[in-house]
Motif scaffolding. Sequence first.
Motif, PDB file in Angstrom:
ATOM      1  N   ARG A 280      -5.270   7.309  -1.829  1.00 15.86           N
ATOM      2  CA  ARG A 280      -5.580   8.434  -2.733  1.00 15.86           C
ATOM      3  C   ARG A 280      -5.026   8.180  -4.136  1.00 15.86           C
ATOM      4  O   ARG A 280      -5.071   9.047  -4.997  1.00 15.86           O
ATOM      5  CB  ARG A 280      -4.995   9.728  -2.162  1.00 15.86           C
ATOM      6  CG  ARG A 280      -5.664  10.192  -0.864  1.00 15.86           C
ATOM      7  CD  ARG A 280      -4.874  11.312  -0.226  1.00 15.86           C
ATOM      8  NE  ARG A 280      -4.792  12.488  -1.082  1.00 15.86           N
ATOM      9  CZ  ARG A 280      -3.907  13.479  -0.916  1.00 15.86           C
ATOM     10  NH1 ARG A 280      -3.015  13.392   0.072  1.00 15.86           N
ATOM     11  NH2 ARG A 280      -3.903  14.517  -1.720  1.00 15.86           N
ATOM     12  N   ASP A 281      -4.499   6.994  -4.345  1.00 15.93           N
ATOM     13  CA  ASP A 281      -3.896   6.625  -5.625  1.00 15.93           C
ATOM     14  C   ASP A 281      -4.967   5.967  -6.497  1.00 15.93           C
ATOM     15  O   ASP A 281      -5.297   4.798  -6.325  1.00 15.93           O
ATOM     16  CB  ASP A 281      -2.730   5.662  -5.382  1.00 15.93           C
ATOM     17  CG  ASP A 281      -2.005   5.282  -6.664  1.00 15.93           C
ATOM     18  OD1 ASP A 281      -2.319   5.850  -7.719  1.00 15.93           O
ATOM     19  OD2 ASP A 281      -1.131   4.399  -6.596  1.00 15.93           O
TER      20      ASP A 281
ATOM     21  N   GLU B 204      -8.132  11.433 -12.347  1.00 17.70           N
ATOM     22  CA  GLU B 204      -8.411  12.069 -11.058  1.00 17.70           C
ATOM     23  C   GLU B 204      -7.187  12.102 -10.146  1.00 17.70           C
ATOM     24  O   GLU B 204      -7.284  12.500  -8.982  1.00 17.70           O
ATOM     25  CB  GLU B 204      -9.562  11.345 -10.336  1.00 17.70           C
ATOM     26  CG  GLU B 204      -9.289   9.909  -9.947  1.00 17.70           C
ATOM     27  CD  GLU B 204      -9.732   8.905 -11.006  1.00 17.70           C
ATOM     28  OE1 GLU B 204      -9.879   7.720 -10.654  1.00 17.70           O
ATOM     29  OE2 GLU B 204      -9.921   9.312 -12.175  1.00 17.70           O
TER      30      GLU B 204
ATOM     31  N   ASP C  22      -4.099  13.061  -8.015  1.00 18.43           N
ATOM     32  CA  ASP C  22      -3.532  14.235  -7.379  1.00 18.43           C
ATOM     33  C   ASP C  22      -2.021  14.201  -7.626  1.00 18.43           C
ATOM     34  O   ASP C  22      -1.337  13.230  -7.262  1.00 18.43           O
ATOM     35  CB  ASP C  22      -3.837  14.186  -5.882  1.00 18.43           C
ATOM     36  CG  ASP C  22      -3.375  15.432  -5.148  1.00 18.43           C
ATOM     37  OD1 ASP C  22      -2.304  15.973  -5.501  1.00 18.43           O
ATOM     38  OD2 ASP C  22      -4.069  15.857  -4.213  1.00 18.43           O
ATOM     39  N   SER C  23      -1.476  15.245  -8.224  1.00 16.21           N
ATOM     40  CA  SER C  23      -0.053  15.256  -8.555  1.00 16.21           C
ATOM     41  C   SER C  23       0.834  15.118  -7.324  1.00 16.21           C
ATOM     42  O   SER C  23       1.930  14.545  -7.393  1.00 16.21           O
ATOM     43  CB  SER C  23       0.305  16.542  -9.303  1.00 16.21           C
ATOM     44  OG  SER C  23      -0.356  16.596 -10.551  1.00 16.21           O
ATOM     45  N   GLU C  24       0.370  15.616  -6.192  1.00 12.71           N
ATOM     46  CA  GLU C  24       1.141  15.498  -4.962  1.00 12.71           C
ATOM     47  C   GLU C  24       1.263  14.031  -4.550  1.00 12.71           C
ATOM     48  O   GLU C  24       2.330  13.581  -4.111  1.00 12.71           O
ATOM     49  CB  GLU C  24       0.484  16.299  -3.840  1.00 12.71           C
ATOM     50  CG  GLU C  24       1.235  16.228  -2.524  1.00 12.71           C
ATOM     51  CD  GLU C  24       0.516  16.960  -1.395  1.00 12.71           C
ATOM     52  OE1 GLU C  24       1.070  17.008  -0.296  1.00 12.71           O
ATOM     53  OE2 GLU C  24      -0.603  17.465  -1.637  1.00 12.71           O
ATOM     54  N   VAL C  25       0.174  13.277  -4.691  1.00  6.43           N
ATOM     55  CA  VAL C  25       0.196  11.848  -4.376  1.00  6.43           C
ATOM     56  C   VAL C  25       1.160  11.127  -5.315  1.00  6.43           C
ATOM     57  O   VAL C  25       1.965  10.289  -4.894  1.00  6.43           O
ATOM     58  CB  VAL C  25      -1.221  11.246  -4.481  1.00  6.43           C
ATOM     59  CG1 VAL C  25      -1.182   9.724  -4.386  1.00  6.43           C
ATOM     60  CG2 VAL C  25      -2.120  11.823  -3.393  1.00  6.43           C
ATOM     61  N   TRP C  26       1.074  11.467  -6.607  1.00  5.49           N
ATOM     62  CA  TRP C  26       1.971  10.871  -7.600  1.00  5.49           C
ATOM     63  C   TRP C  26       3.437  11.080  -7.199  1.00  5.49           C
ATOM     64  O   TRP C  26       4.243  10.147  -7.193  1.00  5.49           O
ATOM     65  CB  TRP C  26       1.689  11.497  -8.962  1.00  5.49           C
ATOM     66  CG  TRP C  26       2.583  11.027 -10.078  1.00  5.49           C
ATOM     67  CD1 TRP C  26       3.826  11.481 -10.382  1.00  5.49           C
ATOM     68  CD2 TRP C  26       2.290  10.003 -11.030  1.00  5.49           C
ATOM     69  NE1 TRP C  26       4.333  10.815 -11.472  1.00  5.49           N
ATOM     70  CE2 TRP C  26       3.413   9.906 -11.884  1.00  5.49           C
ATOM     71  CE3 TRP C  26       1.188   9.182 -11.253  1.00  5.49           C
ATOM     72  CZ2 TRP C  26       3.464   8.993 -12.951  1.00  5.49           C
ATOM     73  CZ3 TRP C  26       1.236   8.275 -12.311  1.00  5.49           C
ATOM     74  CH2 TRP C  26       2.354   8.185 -13.144  1.00  5.49           C
TER      75      TRP C  26
END
Length: 251
Positions: A103-104, A109, A111-115
């Motif tokens: 998802r990175d 695009e 996702d802040s949660e992934v970051w």
Amino acid sequence: MSSGKLADKVAIVTGGGSGVGEATCERLARAGAAVVVADINLVTAEQTAERIRVEGHQAIAARFDLLDAESINALAATAMARFGRIDVLHNNAVNNAPEVFHRDGGFLEMDSEVWDKIFAGNVRGQMELTRAVVPHMIAGGRGGSIINTSSGAGTNGQMTMSAYGASKGALNSMTHYMAVQFAPHKIRCNTLILPAVLTRGLETLFTAEQVERLINQSLLKEPTRPDDIAAVVEFLASDDSRVITGKLWAI
């Protein structure tokens, strides 16, 4: 008493249950170190430790989760309780869970949660474990060696893997700060910037075609194997590299 260039040293290797970490644990043990094999998968960690013990070397397994502060502190405490000191820390584990890794993407695009999860696993976890270990190195009075694992993604931009690359860039910078701040205690800190290393984990993240493309991007057009990296870790863990600190080693 152990023999070899790492005789009487104690090393913690995170991600030691497989891949680069597994090869590093085995190599350091053969060089004389007592090894703490730390991994989120306690079964594979124990398998690595048992192989080392069968060869006549010292090793214990410990479950370790980069995202869990209690686990991080427990790892340092376990090493001290069993061996009485810590001389080497190989910050090798990363947060490469497929559900996060895939998802990175690009910044727009992202996702802040992934970051946040990637930074927690690839920067904060290493920072917290270093902070848990270094006071023991200082108290031991013998100095020490910290070896971080980074990636070419941290020095070269690309169209995807923005969080992973940025986290590795942060780890590279953190290495310089650690080297400066710990130098008065004779504690060295260096970082390995790795290419694609042929491990089982790599095969779960990339297709065979992508792996081949990564290999062809290297100057020598040769695949890098776990023991190639373990050999460099052994050098940086030993007194052979006693005057080397604050360096980024691109492999």
